[in-house]
Design an enzyme around this catalytic site. Structure first.
Site, PDB file in Angstrom:
ATOM      1  N   HIS A   1      40.533  55.417  46.621  1.00 57.80           N
ATOM      2  CA  HIS A   1      40.646  56.194  47.859  1.00 57.80           C
ATOM      3  C   HIS A   1      40.776  57.692  47.633  1.00 57.80           C
ATOM      4  CE1 HIS A   1      45.037  57.241  48.363  1.00 57.80           C
ATOM      5  NE2 HIS A   1      45.171  56.309  47.446  1.00 57.80           N
TER       6      HIS A   1
ATOM      7  N   CYS B   1      53.233  61.308  48.551  1.00 56.83           N
ATOM      8  CA  CYS B   1      54.183  60.288  48.099  1.00 56.83           C
ATOM      9  C   CYS B   1      55.628  60.764  48.205  1.00 56.83           C
ATOM     10  CB  CYS B   1      53.882  59.908  46.653  1.00 56.83           C
ATOM     11  SG  CYS B   1      52.194  59.327  46.410  1.00 56.83           S
TER      12      CYS B   1
ATOM     13  N   THR C   1      43.029  36.998  42.674  1.00 55.75           N
ATOM     14  CA  THR C   1      41.657  36.997  43.178  1.00 55.75           C
ATOM     15  C   THR C   1      41.220  38.408  43.560  1.00 55.75           C
ATOM     16  OG1 THR C   1      41.934  34.756  44.043  1.00 55.75           O
ATOM     17  CG2 THR C   1      40.119  36.065  44.952  1.00 55.75           C
TER      18      THR C   1
ATOM     19  N   ALA D   1      46.053  53.000  41.464  1.00 58.55           N
ATOM     20  CA  ALA D   1      46.383  53.726  40.238  1.00 58.55           C
ATOM     21  C   ALA D   1      47.821  53.472  39.792  1.00 58.55           C
ATOM     22  CB  ALA D   1      46.149  55.213  40.429  1.00 58.55           C
TER      23      ALA D   1
END
Length: 360
Positions: free
Chosen positions: A187, A305, A223, A72
């Site tokens: 997640h 965080c 990728t 995100a």
């Protein structure tokens, strides 16, 4: 260990893990191909990616496309920087991924206040000339659900784009209506770490942050991992399938948690919130000591965080709490895999540790 930190991350759903396994193949097995390769194995991997893209899109409004990202935070950076909008307005309780990025892009960013319940006023003053407004759907610390549809409508009326950080809401409540850009993370909805997505409304133009091979429609080179995409998609599809079951389970846990923590003060609105989050405080509580004494319970003193920063929560300060009161708060998060007995055992341990401090 009793895990009650669902806002930091959720357990990986067994169904998501199972969906990932074929794409974690080794030599002599199918499934390890690059999804951007034109051969048969590559096309099979690409097909798995597109199935996952459709599953993730099922959580979101129609009329847009899903761009896979590393998470995100990258999705939010792509939305804010890629939009090219110079004047920004964000709520005071946004995640650091929004606040810090907006500040870097627009040092004069307008910060929209919240009331004592942790809600943005749908009629909040947004300066004329604002190019993009960002308000999260569900707050990661206190769980409050914002009036996204009304805020998005106001942004549209003034010609601004509207970005919604739906990380905490996606897969749990209905997708935010009216947004132009929506960020989400696998997640936080029982999928794997390392993958997220940005939903982009049809007709909204963005400039890429990452240049290279031109993957993801030129918006995000690199990728893709079929395994991560498949896990994300399976987790999203499971959220859709189990939406009512999950909701009923969380409501039951919420009611029990309110009873178990009856002597604590709830932070944020009791009604306009996601009930899988309960943020509580006790005057005089030493949270660091509490965490140390409840080693078999995983809960939080705030955002994962910001843990360890020593700074009081900017979210609780925005509600009008003093730094001292902000430092007496804990966050407990639960969800699909939380058992009633686990919640009760955790509450017993936390309350006992609080009583030992003489604050309960």
């Amino acid at each position: 260990m009793i895990y009650l930190d669902y806002q930091a991350t959720t357990p990986l759903a067994p169904e998501a893990r199972e969906a990932m396994m074929p794409w974690l193949a080794g030599p002599g097995e199918a499934g390890f191909a690059n999804p951007h390769s034109p051969h048969r194995a590559g096309r099979a991997a690409a097909a798995a990616v597109e199935v996952a893209r459709a599953q993730v899109a099922g959580l979101l409004p129609p009329g847009g496309r899903v761009v896979f990202t590393s998470g995100a935070t990258e999705a939010i950076n792509l939305a804010l920087a890629g939009s090219g909008r110079k004047r920004l307005a964000v709520s005071a309780i946004e995640h650091a991924a929004v606040l810090d990025t907006a500040q870097a892009l627009d040092p004069g960013v307008c910060v929209l206040p919240v009331d004592g319940a942790g809600l943005v006023d749908a009629e909040a003053a947004i300066p004329e000339g604002t190019g993009l407004v960002s308000v999260m759907q569900v707050n990661n610390e206190i769980g409050t659900v914002q009036p996204i549809e009304a805020l998005a409508r106001r942004a549209r009326e003034m010609g601004a784009l509207f970005l919604c950080d739906a990380v905490q809401g996606a897969g749990k409540i209905a997708g935010p209506e009216g947004a132009d850009l929506i960020a989400l993370s696998a997640h936080k909805l029982y999928g794997p770490k390392g993958i997220g997505a940005l939903w982009v409304r049809d007709g909204v133009e963005l400039a890429p942050l990452i240049h290279g091979g031109g993957q993801e429609g030129g918006l995000r080179s690199g990728t893709l991992s079929p395994a991560l995409c498949a896990g994300f998609g399976a987790a999203a599809a499971l959220c859709t399938k189990l939406s009512e079951t999950d909701r009923v389970h969380v409501e039951k846990l919420w009611a029990r948690a309110l009873a178990l923590f009856a002597g604590w003060t709830l932070n944020g609105s009791a009604t306009e919130r996601w009930h899988g989050n309960i943020n509580l405080r006790l005057p005089g509580l030493d949270v660091a000591r509490l965490l140390s004494e409840c080693r078999n319970v995983a809960f939080s003193a705030g955002s994962a965080c910001a843990s360890g920063s020593g700074r009081p929560s900017h979210v609780l300060r925005a509600l009008g709490l003093s730094d001292r009161d902000s430092r007496t708060a804990i966050r407990i998060g639960f969800g699909r895999y939380t058992g009633d007995d686990e919640l009760e055992q955790a509450a017993e341990a936390i309350n006992a540790a609080a009583r030992a401090q003489g604050v309960l």
